[in-house]
Scaffold this active site. Structure first.
Site, PDB file in Angstrom:
ATOM      1  CE  LYS A 231      -4.390  -1.897   1.309  1.00 32.85           C
ATOM      2  NZ  LYS A 231      -5.416  -2.133   2.324  1.00 32.85           N
ATOM      3  NE  ARG A 265      -7.797  -8.136   0.594  1.00 36.88           N
ATOM      4  CZ  ARG A 265      -7.372  -7.374  -0.406  1.00 36.88           C
ATOM      5  NH1 ARG A 265      -6.305  -6.606  -0.250  1.00 36.88           N
ATOM      6  NH2 ARG A 265      -7.990  -7.383  -1.576  1.00 36.88           N
TER       7      ARG A 265
HETATM    8  N1  HH2 Z   1      -7.585  -3.702   1.003  1.00 40.69           N
HETATM    9  C1  HH2 Z   1      -7.987  -3.681  -0.286  1.00 40.69           C
HETATM   10  C2  HH2 Z   1      -9.102  -4.409  -0.702  1.00 40.69           C
HETATM   11  N2  HH2 Z   1      -9.814  -5.153   0.172  1.00 40.69           N
HETATM   12  N3  HH2 Z   1     -10.156  -5.947   2.374  1.00 40.69           N
HETATM   13  C3  HH2 Z   1      -9.797  -5.961   3.664  1.00 40.69           C
HETATM   14  N4  HH2 Z   1     -10.508  -6.680   4.551  1.00 40.69           N
HETATM   15  N5  HH2 Z   1      -8.711  -5.251   4.117  1.00 40.69           N
HETATM   16  C4  HH2 Z   1      -7.951  -4.487   3.296  1.00 40.69           C
HETATM   17  O1  HH2 Z   1      -6.994  -3.841   3.775  1.00 40.69           O
HETATM   18  C5  HH2 Z   1      -8.310  -4.442   1.898  1.00 40.69           C
HETATM   19  C6  HH2 Z   1      -9.441  -5.201   1.478  1.00 40.69           C
HETATM   20  C7  HH2 Z   1      -7.206  -2.861  -1.269  1.00 40.69           C
HETATM   21  O2  HH2 Z   1      -6.148  -3.558  -1.814  1.00 40.69           O
HETATM   22  P1  HH2 Z   1      -6.161  -4.340  -3.218  1.00 40.69           P
HETATM   23  O3  HH2 Z   1      -7.224  -5.380  -3.252  1.00 40.69           O
HETATM   24  O4  HH2 Z   1      -4.799  -4.877  -3.444  1.00 40.69           O
HETATM   25  O5  HH2 Z   1      -6.453  -3.242  -4.307  1.00 40.69           O
HETATM   26  P2  HH2 Z   1      -7.792  -2.798  -5.030  1.00 40.69           P
HETATM   27  O6  HH2 Z   1      -8.798  -2.399  -4.014  1.00 40.69           O
HETATM   28  O7  HH2 Z   1      -7.371  -1.656  -5.921  1.00 40.69           O
HETATM   29  O8  HH2 Z   1      -8.333  -3.954  -5.847  1.00 40.69           O
END
Ligand code: HH2
Length: 299
Positions: A231, A265
């Protein structure tokens, strides 16, 4: 009184904590064109399922399948499009027969319902049932697990000047309120995981403070999930771009584990799993019950 024969306190007795359970790795599988790190890489269901198999081989026991990016500024996606992206992947993962929990990263009841029908067992809702209250009843009725995450605002606007007086207290109070809501909707307590929502409506200093004081969130007594992987706050501290943030990701996961987080995660499952295995073996007596092949490595 020390419980062992050496007369020395165990780590748990020293800290007054419960015995340290092993970490659980949740591998990220974004089936989106625009996710901040892996956007576009797994739009083809065959490639996405192959990635899921890789994540499990690397040590993930949960795969978080998402069809809508929640990165800052992301535009919402219609339920039909989200389903078109995630369903073939969930079905494909189930068809592999892998022993893995499939999580659906969604805030929409229609998407969650179809995902559960296809085999998902965890609903990861970054709005903690605020976007679609019917999602809480669905989770309760179907008896699946859920993750309730803190977010200030919504993805499109959440990074517009977020302000807190005490970020940890405000996130903890929010999570406590959402847990109460989930319980009232018929979800059993043992089905609930909480998450402070790193990067969701938070400045760099808010994310760092949440990590430093994560034990105050863990004190709510529910399993804590933490999502720091690659992040942007890690980039703010290290000056590195997304794919080069593994060291920062590991550092935050280790800190979070030590402060009570149990589900991680991440994109890079194998290195984080290794780092946490070492920490777990150090802070607990877990090495005594390790599978033989891994226990041998410690002798
Ligand atoms: N972060 C993201 C998405 N979902 N769910 C939980 N429970 N906790 C988190 O910190 C979290 C999440 C964002 O990261 P990412 O999926 O890599 O990116 P994007 O939202 O752009 O798909």
């Amino acid at each position: 009184m020390p419980s062992n024969t050496t007369g020395r306190l165990t780590p748990e007795e020293r800290t007054g904590r419960e015995p340290v359970g092993p970490p659980t790795l949740m591998g990220i599988l974004n089936v989106t064109p625009d996710s901040f790190s892996d956007g576009g890489a797994y739009l083809d269901p065959t490639a996405a399922v192959a990635r899921g198999v890789e994540l499990v081989a690397a040590g993930a026991s949960i795969i978080d399948v998402g069809g809508e990016s929640t990165r800052p500024g992301a535009e919402p996606v219609a339920a039909a499009e989200e389903l078109r992206r995630v369903l073939p992947v969930i079905e494909g993962l189930r068809a592999t027969g892998l022993d893995v929990v499939i999580s659906i990263d969604t805030s929409k009841v229609a998407v969650a319902r179809a995902a559960i029908d296809a085999g998902a067992r965890l609903v990861n809702d970054v709005t903690a049932f605020r976007a679609d209250p019917a999602l809480a009843s669905l989770v309760g009725e179907r008896g699946v697990d859920c993750c309730l995450m803190h977010m200030r605002g919504e993805p499109r606007t959440m990074q517009d000047d977020p302000h807190y007086d005490d970020v940890v207290a405000e996130v903890r109070d929010f999570l406590e309120e959402r847990v109460g809501y989930a319980l009232a909707a018929g979800i059993r307590r043992e089905r609930i995981v909480i998450d402070p929502g790193i990067g969701f409506g938070k400045r760099v200093e808010h994310n760092l403070e949440l990590l430093a004081r994560l034990d105050e969130i863990a004190a709510l007594g529910l399993p804590v999930l933490i999502g720091t992987s690659r992040k942007s706050f890690l980039g703010a501290v290290t000056g590195r771009e997304g794919g080069d943030r593994l060291a920062g990701t590991i550092a935050t996961c280790v800190m979070a584990f030590e402060r009570g987080a149990r589900i991680f995660r991440v994109h890079d499952v194998a290195p984080v799993a290794d780092a946490l295995a070492v920490v777990a073996a150090t802070v607990s007596e877990r090495w005594k019950t390790m599978p033989r092949s891994r226990a041998r490595l410690t002798s």
